[in-house]
Design a protein around this motif. Structure first.
Motif, PDB file in Angstrom:
ATOM      1  N   UNK A   1      14.232 -39.685  20.108  1.00  0.00           N
ATOM      2  CA  UNK A   1      13.598 -39.087  19.070  1.00  0.00           C
ATOM      3  C   UNK A   1      12.673 -40.034  18.313  1.00  0.00           C
ATOM      4  N   UNK A   2      11.448 -39.926  18.376  1.00  0.00           N
ATOM      5  CA  UNK A   2      10.403 -40.518  17.467  1.00  0.00           C
ATOM      6  C   UNK A   2      10.250 -39.716  16.249  1.00  0.00           C
ATOM      7  N   UNK A   3       9.722 -40.575  15.303  1.00  0.00           N
ATOM      8  CA  UNK A   3       9.737 -39.923  14.029  1.00  0.00           C
ATOM      9  C   UNK A   3      10.894 -40.431  12.867  1.00  0.00           C
ATOM     10  N   UNK A   4      11.543 -39.522  12.474  1.00  0.00           N
ATOM     11  CA  UNK A   4      12.515 -39.701  11.654  1.00  0.00           C
ATOM     12  C   UNK A   4      12.234 -40.073  10.052  1.00  0.00           C
ATOM     13  N   UNK A   5      10.973 -39.657   9.648  1.00  0.00           N
ATOM     14  CA  UNK A   5      10.763 -39.632   8.274  1.00  0.00           C
ATOM     15  C   UNK A   5       9.950 -38.568   7.907  1.00  0.00           C
ATOM     16  N   UNK A   6      10.023 -38.141   6.719  1.00  0.00           N
ATOM     17  CA  UNK A   6       9.089 -37.076   6.114  1.00  0.00           C
ATOM     18  C   UNK A   6       7.718 -37.068   6.408  1.00  0.00           C
ATOM     19  N   UNK A   7       7.231 -38.147   6.229  1.00  0.00           N
ATOM     20  CA  UNK A   7       5.801 -38.490   6.608  1.00  0.00           C
ATOM     21  C   UNK A   7       5.481 -38.289   7.895  1.00  0.00           C
TER      22      UNK A   7
ATOM     23  N   UNK B   1      15.181 -41.254   8.022  1.00  0.00           N
ATOM     24  CA  UNK B   1      14.765 -41.359   6.744  1.00  0.00           C
ATOM     25  C   UNK B   1      13.973 -39.917   6.281  1.00  0.00           C
ATOM     26  N   UNK B   2      14.713 -39.128   6.057  1.00  0.00           N
ATOM     27  CA  UNK B   2      14.079 -37.737   5.833  1.00  0.00           C
ATOM     28  C   UNK B   2      14.983 -36.834   5.043  1.00  0.00           C
ATOM     29  N   UNK B   3      14.375 -35.919   4.635  1.00  0.00           N
ATOM     30  CA  UNK B   3      15.325 -34.924   3.820  1.00  0.00           C
ATOM     31  C   UNK B   3      15.885 -33.968   4.812  1.00  0.00           C
ATOM     32  N   UNK B   4      17.155 -33.541   4.554  1.00  0.00           N
ATOM     33  CA  UNK B   4      17.835 -32.911   5.316  1.00  0.00           C
ATOM     34  C   UNK B   4      19.132 -32.192   4.556  1.00  0.00           C
TER      35      UNK B   4
END
Length: 365
Positions: free
Chosen positions: A120-126, A344-347
């Motif tokens: 998975x790519x990404x992993x941040x709110x931004x 690094x994201x809200x969950x």
């Protein structure tokens, strides 16, 4: 020899007996909902498979990130960067306004990439906010078709399934904000509803007065049906002649009061707006329209991911508590990903799973 194969299935388990706060498991894997506050999930009777839909392959193939084709003209930071020979990298993102009453689309600086984890790519709110799904319909069983240039598309934010890039018809000679709104039950702007379907109108060349932006690296290119050059303008499919434009850079937010421990608010980027524009011909893109280009999505769905969909018929009943939900609150859909793949994201690893019309504990929302 004897072999035994066990097929994982979806199951819900409460944090304690009788609690509405429950975790959704795929076999032994706990799935977390990407959310920054709301945890309400209204579902009827039946197993989790009745309201949790696997993200289909077509949705994975229809993720893109959107960038302005001429980034340097849209921000002061961009103009300063040109003097240093450093072109800013901007993306179309979304964020809540300063009053917290709406979530609007705007240009933002490209977030730094995080390492790929568990496919998975990404992993941040931004990164999540800078990723969009193209398709004929919002998240759900009907999202099993890939994007086609022959039909209007919706733009659904990666981490907010069930809401769409939307606007309303501006007043004459005026503009209207482009924001995120729940998907209408009948798309098409009927009965004064929001405009939520778009045409991606190809743009062959871009005249950038501050110098050509660097080409997109081959590993960041995205192939989208009907966009040979990768650049396009957004025209409303519900009200032809209304186009997305990029507004001026908003003023900086006021600093916190002296002695305050609050950090300075983040400056906002130029907003996306909707405006009626005239073109020289039926097939031409007006020069004032925002020209965007597609690139590889900054975030991707992990191999194991679901959309958990609230029952849209969940409404408060007469005489219910003040905390009972209203119909408009019952449409929330969550992207569920493995908890061990969150970076690094809200969950939230647990959701308040409630029956339609049930009173909502205050800590659920």
């Amino acid at each position: 020899s004897l072999s035994l194969r066990l097929r994982p299935r979806l199951a819900q388990r409460p944090v304690r007996p009788g609690s509405p706060l429950r975790g959704l498991f795929h076999g032994p894997v706990l799935l977390a909902a990407l959310t920054d506050g709301d945890r309400r999930l209204f579902v009827g009777a039946g197993p989790p498979s009745a309201w949790a839909v696997p993200v289909p392959p077509a949705a994975r193939e229809s993720l893109v990130s959107l960038r302005p084709a001429c980034a340097c003209r849209h921000a002061k930071a961009g103009q300063e960067g040109r003097a240093r020979g450093d072109t800013p990298r901007l993306v179309v993102s979304h964020a809540a306004d300063r009053g917290g009453k709406a979530e609007t689309a705007e240009l933002a600086r490209e977030p730094p990439p995080l390492p790929t984890r568990r496919g998975r790519r990404g992993g941040s709110d931004a990164a999540n906010a800078a990723s969009w799904r193209l398709g004929a319909s919002p998240a759900g069983p009907l999202a099993a078709r890939t994007y086609s240039a022959r039909e209007p598309t919706v733009l659904e934010p990666f981490g907010r399934p069930g809401v769409l890039l939307s606007s309303r018809i501006p007043a004459p000679q005026g503009t209207e904000v482009v924001e995120l709104l729940p998907a209408a039950e009948a798309l098409g702007g009927a009965s004064g509803g929001p405009l939520q379907r778009w045409w991606l109108r190809p743009v062959a060349s871009v005249d950038c007065p501050c110098g050509a932006d660097p080409p997109v690296p081959s590993e960041e290119e995205a192939r989208v049906d009907g966009l040979a050059a990768g650049s396009f303008a957004l025209e409303s499919a519900d009200s032809p002649g209304f186009w997305v434009v990029i507004g001026p850079l908003p003023p900086p937010p006021p600093p916190p009061p002296p002695g305050s421990k609050q950090s300075a608010p983040e400056p906002r980027g130029p907003p996306l707006l909707l405006r009626q524009l005239r073109s020289s011909s039926a097939a031409a893109v007006p020069p004032e329209a925002a020209v965007l280009r597609v690139s590889r999505s900054m975030a991707t769905y992990p191999p194991l991911s679901y959309w958990a969909q609230s029952n849209v018929s969940a409404c408060s009943s007469p005489g219910r508590s003040r905390r009972a939900t209203a119909c408009g609150d019952a449409r929330r859909t969550y992207l569920m990903v493995p908890l061990n793949g969150v970076l690094d994201e809200h969950y939230s690893p647990f959701l308040c799973t409630l029956s339609p019309g049930a009173a909502v504990p205050g800590w659920c929302s």
